[in-house]
Write a protein that holds these residues in place. Structure first.
Motif, PDB file in Angstrom:
ATOM      1  N   LEU A 108       0.852  -1.191   0.000  1.00 35.41           N
ATOM      2  CA  LEU A 108       0.000   0.000   0.000  1.00 35.41           C
ATOM      3  C   LEU A 108       0.890   1.244   0.000  1.00 35.41           C
ATOM      4  CD1 LEU A 108      -2.689   1.599   0.426  1.00 35.41           C
ATOM      5  CD2 LEU A 108      -2.449   1.152   2.877  1.00 35.41           C
ATOM      6  N   PHE A 109       0.629   2.151  -0.943  1.00 33.62           N
ATOM      7  CA  PHE A 109       1.394   3.392  -1.044  1.00 33.62           C
ATOM      8  C   PHE A 109       0.446   4.569  -0.824  1.00 33.62           C
ATOM      9  CE2 PHE A 109       3.442   0.194  -3.687  1.00 33.62           C
ATOM     10  CZ  PHE A 109       4.763   0.261  -3.258  1.00 33.62           C
ATOM     11  N   ILE A 110       0.789   5.425   0.136  1.00 33.09           N
ATOM     12  CA  ILE A 110      -0.040   6.592   0.448  1.00 33.09           C
ATOM     13  C   ILE A 110       0.765   7.861   0.133  1.00 33.09           C
ATOM     14  CG2 ILE A 110      -1.274   7.836   2.264  1.00 33.09           C
ATOM     15  CD1 ILE A 110      -1.508   5.084   3.750  1.00 33.09           C
ATOM     16  N   PHE A 111       0.225   8.695  -0.733  1.00 34.75           N
ATOM     17  CA  PHE A 111       0.886   9.952  -1.100  1.00 34.75           C
ATOM     18  C   PHE A 111       0.101  11.111  -0.497  1.00 34.75           C
ATOM     19  CE2 PHE A 111       2.250   6.921  -4.242  1.00 34.75           C
ATOM     20  CZ  PHE A 111       3.569   7.266  -4.512  1.00 34.75           C
ATOM     21  N   ASP A 112       0.690  11.733   0.533  1.00 30.58           N
ATOM     22  CA  ASP A 112       0.025  12.848   1.201  1.00 30.58           C
ATOM     23  C   ASP A 112       0.511  14.180   0.615  1.00 30.58           C
ATOM     24  OD1 ASP A 112      -1.569  14.233   2.924  1.00 30.58           O
ATOM     25  OD2 ASP A 112      -0.525  13.639   4.760  1.00 30.58           O
ATOM     26  N   GLU A 113      -0.329  15.209   0.760  1.00 28.64           N
ATOM     27  CA  GLU A 113      -0.013  16.560   0.268  1.00 28.64           C
ATOM     28  C   GLU A 113       0.188  16.587  -1.254  1.00 28.64           C
ATOM     29  OE1 GLU A 113       3.385  18.038   2.438  1.00 28.64           O
ATOM     30  OE2 GLU A 113       2.173  18.447   4.221  1.00 28.64           O
ATOM     31  N   MET A 114      -0.644  15.872  -1.982  1.00 26.07           N
ATOM     32  CA  MET A 114      -0.529  15.884  -3.445  1.00 26.07           C
ATOM     33  C   MET A 114      -0.657  17.297  -4.001  1.00 26.07           C
ATOM     34  SD  MET A 114       0.229  13.143  -4.989  1.00 26.07           S
ATOM     35  CE  MET A 114      -0.146  13.766  -6.620  1.00 26.07           C
ATOM     36  N   ASP A 115      -1.364  18.165  -3.280  1.00 25.94           N
ATOM     37  CA  ASP A 115      -1.520  19.551  -3.750  1.00 25.94           C
ATOM     38  C   ASP A 115      -0.220  20.340  -3.622  1.00 25.94           C
ATOM     39  OD1 ASP A 115      -2.442  21.028  -0.743  1.00 25.94           O
ATOM     40  OD2 ASP A 115      -2.566  18.879  -1.046  1.00 25.94           O
ATOM     41  N   LYS A 116       0.758  19.794  -2.862  1.00 27.84           N
ATOM     42  CA  LYS A 116       2.048  20.491  -2.715  1.00 27.84           C
ATOM     43  C   LYS A 116       3.170  19.797  -3.491  1.00 27.84           C
ATOM     44  CE  LYS A 116       0.937  22.371   1.860  1.00 27.84           C
ATOM     45  NZ  LYS A 116      -0.337  21.703   2.125  1.00 27.84           N
ATOM     46  N   MET A 117       2.829  18.732  -4.201  1.00 29.10           N
ATOM     47  CA  MET A 117       3.849  18.011  -4.964  1.00 29.10           C
ATOM     48  C   MET A 117       4.170  18.754  -6.264  1.00 29.10           C
ATOM     49  SD  MET A 117       3.826  14.038  -6.248  1.00 29.10           S
ATOM     50  CE  MET A 117       4.071  13.286  -4.661  1.00 29.10           C
ATOM     51  N   HIS A 118       5.416  18.661  -6.688  1.00 30.05           N
ATOM     52  CA  HIS A 118       5.808  19.329  -7.929  1.00 30.05           C
ATOM     53  C   HIS A 118       5.119  18.651  -9.114  1.00 30.05           C
ATOM     54  CE1 HIS A 118       8.716  21.389  -5.498  1.00 30.05           C
ATOM     55  NE2 HIS A 118       9.271  20.249  -5.134  1.00 30.05           N
ATOM     56  N   ALA A 119       4.540  19.469  -9.989  1.00 31.86           N
ATOM     57  CA  ALA A 119       3.818  18.935 -11.161  1.00 31.86           C
ATOM     58  C   ALA A 119       4.765  18.079 -11.996  1.00 31.86           C
ATOM     59  CB  ALA A 119       3.264  20.092 -11.991  1.00 31.86           C
ATOM     60  N   GLY A 120       4.259  16.952 -12.474  1.00 28.33           N
ATOM     61  CA  GLY A 120       5.059  16.065 -13.333  1.00 28.33           C
ATOM     62  C   GLY A 120       5.709  14.923 -12.581  1.00 28.33           C
ATOM     63  N   GLY A 193      -0.108  18.586  -7.618  1.00 25.96           N
ATOM     64  CA  GLY A 193       0.771  17.576  -8.205  1.00 25.96           C
ATOM     65  C   GLY A 193       0.096  16.820  -9.335  1.00 25.96           C
ATOM     66  N   PHE A 194      -1.222  16.946  -9.436  1.00 27.55           N
ATOM     67  CA  PHE A 194      -1.972  16.286 -10.510  1.00 27.55           C
ATOM     68  C   PHE A 194      -2.181  17.193 -11.724  1.00 27.55           C
ATOM     69  CE2 PHE A 194      -3.984  13.242  -7.308  1.00 27.55           C
ATOM     70  CZ  PHE A 194      -3.357  12.128  -7.843  1.00 27.55           C
ATOM     71  N   TRP A 195      -1.536  18.387 -11.725  1.00 23.66           N
ATOM     72  CA  TRP A 195      -1.755  19.316 -12.836  1.00 23.66           C
ATOM     73  C   TRP A 195      -1.387  18.648 -14.158  1.00 23.66           C
ATOM     74  CZ3 TRP A 195       1.668  22.584 -15.979  1.00 23.66           C
ATOM     75  CH2 TRP A 195       0.946  23.500 -16.763  1.00 23.66           C
ATOM     76  N   HIS A 196      -2.376  18.523 -15.041  1.00 19.96           N
ATOM     77  CA  HIS A 196      -2.213  17.904 -16.368  1.00 19.96           C
ATOM     78  C   HIS A 196      -1.525  16.535 -16.289  1.00 19.96           C
ATOM     79  CE1 HIS A 196      -2.875  21.742 -18.978  1.00 19.96           C
ATOM     80  NE2 HIS A 196      -3.880  21.476 -18.161  1.00 19.96           N
ATOM     81  N   SER A 197      -1.847  15.798 -15.235  1.00 22.64           N
ATOM     82  CA  SER A 197      -1.211  14.498 -15.010  1.00 22.64           C
ATOM     83  C   SER A 197      -1.756  13.424 -15.948  1.00 22.64           C
ATOM     84  CB  SER A 197      -1.458  14.068 -13.562  1.00 22.64           C
ATOM     85  OG  SER A 197      -1.070  12.730 -13.375  1.00 22.64           O
TER      86      SER A 197
END
Length: 273
Positions: A108-120, A193-197
């Motif tokens: 199980l992989f949990i990615f927190d703060e996706m809104d602060k992750m660098h795009a791409g 972090g999901f910008w145009h992902s």
């Protein structure tokens, strides 16, 4: 059963979350031959229960829950802080996932703060989420990926407020009322972090799960549960005083707590020290 029971008992005001998470996780675990890993993206304001739900999912699958060596948490600002190191992070992320799934397919992989992750950056894991039987001899089809993000919270609140202003209850809100608008909002959010992902573009995320903003009554429910968990008798006067101390929005209507249940724990320290 434990997943359903824990969500019913401890998660408040999130009828969509309980329904979708239980259905998605149970269906995936019961499928002996999934075609791809399960990918859930949880969206909403701080304090609405995203971290809490990922914790409950972990506890329902692994004996040690979040402490299990098969559960891996990534926090954007901690693990991927520097924009200039994005290529290094991509390589590290791929090797971390490849190494851990090689050891345990049901990771199980949990990615927190996706809104602060660098795009791409998150696009580097696309191959692992796709419909491949094997990648370099490794199958990722039994793995679970959970993404947590504040992105899209405005859109969720907009829908919730529309229902409220039209005299309908929050329980009337269906996933179909939000999910498409939410995925589009997140996809087009430059600060996410999901910008145009490609994960969104290629439909590799199975569910975008909206966490509705919490109302006054839900905050009181959180306070009662926290008081009981500390072994105290619930004093409704103190419950009301703590709930009244929280700040609410929109400014005129004051319907939703702007921190959800986030600061309940700290406020209880003041009253029960």
């Amino acid at each position: 059963a434990a997943l359903q029971e824990n969500l019913d008992k401890k998660l408040f005001g999130q009828h969509l979350v309980s329904k979708v998470v239980v259905k998605a996780v149970r269906g995936f675990l019961n499928n002996t031959n999934p075609k791809k890993p399960l990918a859930l993206s949880l969206h909403g304001w701080t304090g609405t229960g995203k971290n809490f739900v990922s914790k409950i999912v972990a506890e329902s699958i692994y004996k040690r829950g979040l402490q299990s060596k098969y559960v891996h948490q990534f926090v954007a600002t901690l693990h991927f802080p520097h924009a200039h190191s994005i290529n290094l992070y991509k390589d590290q992320l791929q090797s971390w996932i490849r190494g851990n799934v090689s050891v345990c397919p049901r990771s199980l992989f949990i990615f927190d703060e996706m809104d602060k992750m660098h795009a791409g950056l998150i696009d580097s894991i696309k191959p692992f989420l796709d419909y491949y039987e094997l990648l370099d001899g490794v199958s990722y089809r039994q793995a679970i990926f959970i993404f947590l993000s504040n992105a899209g919270a405005e859109k969720i609140t907009e829908v919730a407020l529309d229902f409220w202003r039209n005299g309908r209850t929050r329980e009337d809100i269906q996933l179909t009322d939000i999910q498409n608008a939410l995925s589009v909002s997140v996809f087009n959010n430059r600060n996410s972090g999901f910008w145009h992902s490609t994960l969104i573009d290629k439909n590799l995320i199975d569910y975008f799960i909206p966490f509705l903003p919490l109302e006054y009554k839900h905050v009181k429910m959180c306070i009662r549960v926290e008081v009981e968990s500390r072994g105290y008798t619930v004093d409704e006067d103190i419950v009301s005083r703590i709930a009244d101390e929280m700040t609410y929005f929109p400014r005129e209507e004051r319907i939703y707590s702007d921190k959800g249940c986030k600061t309940v724990d700290a406020k209880l320290d003041y009253y029960y020290d």
